[in-house]
Motif scaffolding. Structure first.
Motif, PDB file in Angstrom:
ATOM      1  N   HIS A   1       0.719   7.599   9.584  1.00 50.09           N
ATOM      2  CA  HIS A   1      -0.497   6.929   9.130  1.00 50.09           C
ATOM      3  C   HIS A   1      -0.947   5.824  10.071  1.00 50.09           C
ATOM      4  O   HIS A   1      -2.114   5.416  10.032  1.00 50.09           O
ATOM      5  CB  HIS A   1      -0.257   6.338   7.737  1.00 50.09           C
ATOM      6  CG  HIS A   1       0.315   7.309   6.759  1.00 50.09           C
ATOM      7  ND1 HIS A   1      -0.350   8.462   6.372  1.00 50.09           N
ATOM      8  CD2 HIS A   1       1.511   7.319   6.092  1.00 50.09           C
ATOM      9  CE1 HIS A   1       0.403   9.127   5.504  1.00 50.09           C
ATOM     10  NE2 HIS A   1       1.527   8.463   5.327  1.00 50.09           N
TER      11      HIS A   1
ATOM     12  N   ARG B   1       5.079  -0.707  -0.388  1.00 50.51           N
ATOM     13  CA  ARG B   1       4.505  -0.753  -1.735  1.00 50.51           C
ATOM     14  C   ARG B   1       4.403  -2.204  -2.232  1.00 50.51           C
ATOM     15  O   ARG B   1       5.342  -2.973  -2.092  1.00 50.51           O
ATOM     16  CB  ARG B   1       5.349   0.064  -2.706  1.00 50.51           C
ATOM     17  CG  ARG B   1       5.370   1.561  -2.405  1.00 50.51           C
ATOM     18  CD  ARG B   1       6.173   2.327  -3.442  1.00 50.51           C
ATOM     19  NE  ARG B   1       6.251   3.740  -3.125  1.00 50.51           N
ATOM     20  CZ  ARG B   1       7.206   4.285  -2.368  1.00 50.51           C
ATOM     21  NH1 ARG B   1       8.159   3.504  -1.867  1.00 50.51           N
ATOM     22  NH2 ARG B   1       7.207   5.576  -2.118  1.00 50.51           N
TER      23      ARG B   1
ATOM     24  N   LEU C   1      -9.870   4.078  -0.965  1.00 54.44           N
ATOM     25  CA  LEU C   1      -9.200   5.320  -0.559  1.00 54.44           C
ATOM     26  C   LEU C   1      -8.579   6.056  -1.736  1.00 54.44           C
ATOM     27  O   LEU C   1      -8.443   7.285  -1.691  1.00 54.44           O
ATOM     28  CB  LEU C   1      -8.103   5.013   0.459  1.00 54.44           C
ATOM     29  CG  LEU C   1      -8.539   4.387   1.783  1.00 54.44           C
ATOM     30  CD1 LEU C   1      -7.318   4.078   2.631  1.00 54.44           C
ATOM     31  CD2 LEU C   1      -9.490   5.321   2.528  1.00 54.44           C
ATOM     32  N   TRP C   2      -8.226   5.320  -2.789  1.00 58.50           N
ATOM     33  CA  TRP C   2      -7.399   5.921  -3.841  1.00 58.50           C
ATOM     34  C   TRP C   2      -8.002   5.822  -5.231  1.00 58.50           C
ATOM     35  O   TRP C   2      -7.360   6.191  -6.209  1.00 58.50           O
ATOM     36  CB  TRP C   2      -6.010   5.251  -3.855  1.00 58.50           C
ATOM     37  CG  TRP C   2      -5.400   5.123  -2.508  1.00 58.50           C
ATOM     38  CD1 TRP C   2      -5.167   3.976  -1.799  1.00 58.50           C
ATOM     39  CD2 TRP C   2      -4.979   6.201  -1.656  1.00 58.50           C
ATOM     40  NE1 TRP C   2      -4.607   4.268  -0.577  1.00 58.50           N
ATOM     41  CE2 TRP C   2      -4.488   5.629  -0.464  1.00 58.50           C
ATOM     42  CE3 TRP C   2      -4.972   7.596  -1.795  1.00 58.50           C
ATOM     43  CZ2 TRP C   2      -3.988   6.395   0.589  1.00 58.50           C
ATOM     44  CZ3 TRP C   2      -4.482   8.359  -0.746  1.00 58.50           C
ATOM     45  CH2 TRP C   2      -4.002   7.754   0.422  1.00 58.50           C
TER      46      TRP C   2
ATOM     47  N   GLU D   1      -7.754   8.648  -7.777  1.00 58.37           N
ATOM     48  CA  GLU D   1      -6.421   9.000  -8.246  1.00 58.37           C
ATOM     49  C   GLU D   1      -5.970   8.092  -9.393  1.00 58.37           C
ATOM     50  O   GLU D   1      -4.877   8.272  -9.932  1.00 58.37           O
ATOM     51  CB  GLU D   1      -5.427   8.934  -7.094  1.00 58.37           C
ATOM     52  CG  GLU D   1      -5.762   9.938  -5.984  1.00 58.37           C
ATOM     53  CD  GLU D   1      -4.776   9.896  -4.843  1.00 58.37           C
ATOM     54  OE1 GLU D   1      -3.664   9.337  -5.029  1.00 58.37           O
ATOM     55  OE2 GLU D   1      -5.103  10.414  -3.760  1.00 58.37           O
ATOM     56  N   LYS D   2      -6.793   7.114  -9.754  1.00 59.80           N
ATOM     57  CA  LYS D   2      -6.477   6.230 -10.875  1.00 59.80           C
ATOM     58  C   LYS D   2      -6.668   6.973 -12.196  1.00 59.80           C
ATOM     59  O   LYS D   2      -7.481   7.901 -12.291  1.00 59.80           O
ATOM     60  CB  LYS D   2      -7.380   4.998 -10.848  1.00 59.80           C
ATOM     61  CG  LYS D   2      -7.218   4.132  -9.606  1.00 59.80           C
ATOM     62  CD  LYS D   2      -5.868   3.445  -9.582  1.00 59.80           C
ATOM     63  CE  LYS D   2      -5.747   2.505  -8.394  1.00 59.80           C
ATOM     64  NZ  LYS D   2      -4.435   1.826  -8.364  1.00 59.80           N
TER      65      LYS D   2
ATOM     66  N   LEU E   1     -10.175  10.133   5.358  1.00 61.93           N
ATOM     67  CA  LEU E   1     -10.144   8.798   4.762  1.00 61.93           C
ATOM     68  C   LEU E   1     -11.532   8.158   4.770  1.00 61.93           C
ATOM     69  O   LEU E   1     -11.946   7.523   3.788  1.00 61.93           O
ATOM     70  CB  LEU E   1      -9.146   7.911   5.508  1.00 61.93           C
ATOM     71  CG  LEU E   1      -7.676   8.343   5.446  1.00 61.93           C
ATOM     72  CD1 LEU E   1      -6.810   7.394   6.272  1.00 61.93           C
ATOM     73  CD2 LEU E   1      -7.174   8.413   4.009  1.00 61.93           C
TER      74      LEU E   1
ATOM     75  N   ARG F   1     -13.552   9.607   2.001  1.00 64.13           N
ATOM     76  CA  ARG F   1     -13.212   9.010   0.703  1.00 64.13           C
ATOM     77  C   ARG F   1     -13.953   7.682   0.512  1.00 64.13           C
ATOM     78  O   ARG F   1     -14.407   7.365  -0.595  1.00 64.13           O
ATOM     79  CB  ARG F   1     -11.704   8.764   0.619  1.00 64.13           C
ATOM     80  CG  ARG F   1     -10.850  10.018   0.611  1.00 64.13           C
ATOM     81  CD  ARG F   1      -9.402   9.651   0.330  1.00 64.13           C
ATOM     82  NE  ARG F   1      -8.495  10.754   0.600  1.00 64.13           N
ATOM     83  CZ  ARG F   1      -7.205  10.747   0.296  1.00 64.13           C
ATOM     84  NH1 ARG F   1      -6.688   9.680  -0.281  1.00 64.13           N
ATOM     85  NH2 ARG F   1      -6.436  11.784   0.588  1.00 64.13           N
TER      86      ARG F   1
END
Length: 375
Positions: free
Chosen positions: A32, A92, A134-135, A138-139, A177, A180
């Motif tokens: 990444h 994380r 980006l995410w 996905e939530k 990316l 997104r």
């Protein structure tokens, strides 16, 4: 104009701020981030951000805030990066911890001029949510997440930062990316929160939406009768007692400190603190049942702690006003020292580091009162 520093050469930044020098050598997963360590990545992000036409169109003050967020967006990869058993490298929680360290840096201001409250919080939230574009899909509930975040941070600035974050790296999926992020922008526009907070028909409607799993953003709930509860939040020495004396002198006050002193329980005594909280809640329940309005006076520095109390109060149909108080750092230190029961400064600094400033959606009404607005 506020500025983090006038010398923006990387060598000068690293020499002045340990938070920046620590980025050198912090590894990233080459799948990444093939460009190298966090220091290299951050420099590429800054260069990408400055090159954006949208960034160049911002006012100079706004450019400085967004630049500062870009500089610090990965600041806590230094404390969260681990090599997993399969050889991958992860970090994380770096954004959440990064928000807190950014707040401490900009609030304490040991090496800089402290940033005023609203601007500081914008920088902190950009750090906190820099990866969200980006995410978001996905939530579990992308819409609720989006509307919530729009109340805390400028989504247009967030998108600019996310694009710079992607463009400032070397990876095989860069085009995906960036796509997104384009989708995130369209999602914001469709839901009327592009570069502005999502508007709700009332404070009650906003609170209902974020406190109910099946809530709808345009639903106006029926207002139920109950107590009015003022829940205070703020560091020791921030002026909570002064606020009560000036504004709510005739209200009953539930004060955890008063229970501790009466029972001679130290704040570091966890078992004793649990007893204090239980006694305070029993007194609060008695007033909630009789629909008596009152003040809950404690530091309430974390969202989890505040949420537990708000859930209790609203079970009894109370309307909750959450008031966050803050004093400039040097003033806070003086006021804490002048208190009858001063908090040790080492403890106070730990509290600053774990502080989570209340979000506007946490209660029916949320007020932010830096000390200059209390006078």
């Amino acid at each position: 104009m506020w500025t983090l520093t006038t010398d923006k050469q990387w060598s000068a930044l690293a020499a002045r701020f340990p938070e920046i020098s620590d980025m050198a050598g912090v590894r990233q997963d080459p799948r990444h981030h093939a460009e190298g360590d966090v220091a290299i990545h951050t420099q590429m992000v800054l260069a990408s951000l400055i090159a954006q036409s949208d960034y160049q169109a911002l006012a100079a003050d706004d450019q400085e805030l967004l630049w500062t967020a870009a500089l610090l967006h990965d600041v806590e990869k230094r404390s969260t990066t681990v090599v997993e058993p399969d050889g991958s490298i992860t970090s994380r929680g770096h954004a959440r911890r990064g928000e807190r360290i950014t707040r401490k840096l900009l609030y304490v201001g040991e090496r800089i001029v402290a940033l005023p409250f609203p601007e500081r919080e914008q920088v902190c939230k950009l750090v906190r949510y820099h990866g969200l574009p980006l995410w978001i899909f996905e939530k579990p509930d992308p819409l609720k997440t989006l509307l919530q975040v729009s109340l805390e941070v400028d989504t247009q600035w967030l998108t600019m930062l996310a694009r710079a974050d992607v463009q400032g790296r070397i990876c095989a999926d860069q085009a995906d990316l960036l796509y997104r992020i384009d989708l995130f922008e369209e999602f914001c526009r469709e839901n009327k929160c592009w570069g502005q907070p999502r508007q709700f028909v009332s404070d009650t409607a906003r609170f209902h939406y974020f406190s109910h799993d099946e809530g709808q953003p345009d639903y106006e709930p029926f207002t139920e009768s109950g107590s009015a509860v003022v829940l205070l939040s703020g560091l020791p020495g921030s002026g909570k007692d002064t606020f009560i004396a000036r504004n709510l002198a005739d209200w009953p006050v539930v004060s955890l400190d008063n229970y501790r002193r009466k029972l001679k329980i130290s704040p570091t005594d966890q078992q004793g603190t649990s007893r204090v909280v239980q006694l305070a809640k029993e007194d609060a329940k008695a007033m909630l049942r009789s629909q008596t309005s009152f003040v809950w006076n404690a530091t309430n520095l974390t969202r989890q702690l505040r949420q537990q109390l708000i859930d209790l109060f609203t079970t009894y149909k109370a309307r909750v006003r959450l008031v966050y108080l803050e004093a400039p750092y040097q003033q806070l230190i003086r006021q804490n020292r002048n208190r009858e029961y001063a908090v040790p400064e080492t403890v106070l600094h730990r509290m600053i580091e774990r502080l989570e400033v209340p979000a506007i959606w946490e209660a029916h009404q949320v007020d932010y009162l830096p000390s200059e607005r209390m006078r």
